[in-house]
Write a protein that holds these residues in place. Structure first.
Motif, PDB file in Angstrom:
ATOM      1  N   LEU A  78     -36.032 -17.601  10.028  1.00 46.63           N
ATOM      2  CA  LEU A  78     -36.273 -18.891  11.148  1.00 46.63           C
ATOM      3  C   LEU A  78     -34.899 -18.946  11.781  1.00 46.63           C
ATOM      4  N   THR A  79     -33.987 -19.424  10.724  1.00 45.87           N
ATOM      5  CA  THR A  79     -32.554 -19.740  11.422  1.00 45.87           C
ATOM      6  C   THR A  79     -31.507 -18.560  11.682  1.00 45.87           C
TER       7      THR A  79
ATOM      8  N   PHE B 135     -37.177 -24.559  20.717  1.00 44.40           N
ATOM      9  CA  PHE B 135     -38.427 -24.766  20.402  1.00 44.40           C
ATOM     10  C   PHE B 135     -38.993 -25.934  20.200  1.00 44.40           C
TER      11      PHE B 135
ATOM     12  N   LYS C  52     -41.991 -26.851  18.870  1.00 38.08           N
ATOM     13  CA  LYS C  52     -42.793 -26.606  17.695  1.00 38.08           C
ATOM     14  C   LYS C  52     -42.683 -25.331  17.022  1.00 38.08           C
ATOM     15  N   THR C  53     -42.305 -25.178  15.852  1.00 36.13           N
ATOM     16  CA  THR C  53     -42.375 -23.952  15.004  1.00 36.13           C
ATOM     17  C   THR C  53     -43.297 -23.805  13.916  1.00 36.13           C
TER      18      THR C  53
ATOM     19  N   THR D 238     -45.081 -21.368  10.732  1.00 31.73           N
ATOM     20  CA  THR D 238     -45.220 -20.240  10.170  1.00 31.73           C
ATOM     21  C   THR D 238     -46.598 -19.896   9.402  1.00 31.73           C
TER      22      THR D 238
ATOM     23  N   VAL E 160     -43.423 -23.113  21.876  1.00 33.72           N
ATOM     24  CA  VAL E 160     -43.802 -22.938  20.595  1.00 33.72           C
ATOM     25  C   VAL E 160     -43.421 -21.726  19.932  1.00 33.72           C
ATOM     26  N   ARG E 161     -43.182 -21.520  18.886  1.00 32.29           N
ATOM     27  CA  ARG E 161     -42.544 -20.515  17.943  1.00 32.29           C
ATOM     28  C   ARG E 161     -43.432 -20.164  16.833  1.00 32.29           C
TER      29      ARG E 161
ATOM     30  N   THR F  79     -43.943 -17.888  13.503  1.00 33.33           N
ATOM     31  CA  THR F  79     -43.325 -16.822  12.552  1.00 33.33           C
ATOM     32  C   THR F  79     -44.710 -16.259  11.553  1.00 33.33           C
TER      33      THR F  79
ATOM     34  N   GLU G 140     -41.788 -12.637  14.931  1.00 33.74           N
ATOM     35  CA  GLU G 140     -41.500 -14.071  15.345  1.00 33.74           C
ATOM     36  C   GLU G 140     -41.966 -13.839  16.766  1.00 33.74           C
TER      37      GLU G 140
ATOM     38  N   ALA H 229     -43.132 -16.405  20.579  1.00 32.84           N
ATOM     39  CA  ALA H 229     -43.125 -17.700  21.223  1.00 32.84           C
ATOM     40  C   ALA H 229     -43.950 -17.683  22.491  1.00 32.84           C
TER      41      ALA H 229
END
Ligand code: C2O
Ligand code: CU
Length: 420
Positions: free
Chosen positions: A7-8, A294, A296-297, A299, A338-339, A341, A388, A390
């Motif tokens: 994510l990072t 982003f 909102k993320t 998973t 929005v992302r 994963t 990933e 978006a």
């Protein structure tokens, strides 16, 4: 796979200002269309007997045929489609796969409308504002409904056609591949657009032999700078569409699906099975990601396991350890970037499909996408993969977000994106 690290650590190139246009930017919340329709269709769902490669099989058909009638429109049209259900006991709806319609036209029973029961009807109306290759299918008991034949082609063209523009949806009915439609001969030198749709629940491999071609569009969105390909196969996920373009050669051309010639203009002797497979994340001209942050993320971990949220835990396909209806929705606000994963920890492919929005592919397994911006609505997340993607939350409503292996979806691999 360490999700947090991915994510990072994607190393995305972000250059706001040099952003490509977002193809399906709805601008403002879509309002109910009140304009006079310019294209009217009626689809009547009923049990039927159809010819599947020389054998009569029981099917569920629109207007007596599988696939149902091909719906075509030109950008600017207003479509009105009346759905009638004669005798399908499981109920019927129309979902416009890949077409980002206003939420109340999306055809998801129990979410955007009630299923249309035998003797009932429902009228859909939406504006044809996105050119491209799409399809429609029932979303009521969708696994059995689509498998039995309740689906068809939706093509929106930007204008008049020159040359040949033909759609080939691949579908398996009662275990047999349905024959491809007859394609007219086309004069050498004229442009051909072959719109390929995979309406099955598993991936198919397509190989076009006898000509160089370009992949002009995927999931209804044009690719940027597609280059000619030869001896290259494409893998189309469940629900996905690829538009192949080429100039008709004077020599024969053949389309193979999973090694079987579904269409040919003459003998083509090519061992397509040994061809390389196109990686769409590495094809076409790259462009910067249009967003630098982003809002909102989320998973989603796809797996197989016990749904422990149930009173009686059930073993099956799960998302974040739960199965529908126990998976909490992802809540976004209008305008959010929005992302998502998506991690596949299971042993099987999950073709992911989000309703109402195309998503931009950012990275797969931590490697940024380097080809043309890929705006997809259907993509295979293979065992072990991490995708990933978006999108901008620009189409308010409650949207299904699910695996398009429809048996998986019906067995719990369905969740929802919700606007607060
Ligand atoms: Cu093509 Cu929710 O489906
Ligand atoms: Cu799945």
């Amino acid at each position: 796979v360490a999700v947090a690290a991915l994510l990072t650590g994607t190393g995305l190139t972000v250059a706001p200002g040099a952003a490509p246009a977002v193809p399906h930017d709805h601008g403002s919340p879509a309002a109910r269309i009140t304009d006079e329709p310019t294209r009217r269709f009626t689809l009547t769902a009923a049990t039927a007997t159809v010819d599947a490669g020389g054998r009569n099989v029981a099917a569920w058909a629109f207007n007596g045929q599988v696939p149902g009638p091909e719906l075509t429109a030109t950008v600017g049209d207003v479509l009105e489609v009346t759905l009638r259900n004669r005798d399908i006991g499981r109920g019927v709806t129309l979902h416009w796969h890949g077409y980002d319609v206003p939420n109340d036209q999306d055809g998801v029973p129990g979410v955007t409308q009630a299923a249309v029961r035998p003797g009932q009807e429902f009228v859909y109306r939406f504006r044809a504002d996105q050119a491209g290759t799409y399809w429609y299918h029932t979303h009521s008991a969708s696994d059995v409904g689509v498998r039995m034949g309740l689906y068809g082609v939706l093509v929106v063209r930007p204008g008049p056609v020159t040359g040949l523009d033909v759609t080939v949806p691949v579908h398996t009915l009662a275990g047999r591949p349905l024959p491809a439609p007859k394609v007219e001969e086309v004069e050498a030198g004229l442009p051909v657009r072959l719109r390929l749709i995979n309406t099955d629940s598993t991936t198919h491999r397509y190989a076009l032999a006898g000509t160089a071609f370009r992949v002009a569009a995927i999931d209804g969105v044009d690719l940027r700078g597609p280059t000619p390909l030869v001896d290259t196969a494409v893998l189309i996920p469940a629900g996905g569409r690829y538009d192949l373009v080429f100039d008709a050669p004077a020599t024969p051309v053949a389309l193979f699906v999973d090694g079987r010639a579904v269409y040919s203009t003459g003998p083509v002797s090519t061992a397509t099975g040994a061809w390389r497979v196109l990686d769409p994340l590495r094809y076409g001209a790259t462009a910067a990601v249009p967003w630098s942050r982003f809002d909102k993320t989320f998973t989603l971990v796809l797996d197989r396991g016990l749904d422990l949220r149930r009173l009686l835990p059930r073993y099956g396909h799960t998302v974040n350890g739960a199965a529908d209806p126990d998976i909490p929705p992802q809540v976004v606000r209008l305008g959010d970037v929005v992302r998502f994963t998506i991690v596949n920890r299971s042993q099987v492919v999950h073709p992911w499909h989000l309703h109402g929005h195309h998503v931009l592919v950012l990275a797969r397994d931590g490697e940024p996408a380097t080809g043309s911006p890929l705006w997809l609505d259907s993509f295979d997340v293979r065992p072990g993969e991490v995708w990933e993607v978006a999108f901008r939350a620009d189409n308010p409503g409650m949207w299904a977000n699910h695996c398009h292996n429809l048996a998986h979806a019906d067995a719990g691999m369905t969740l929802h994106l919700m606007y607060s």
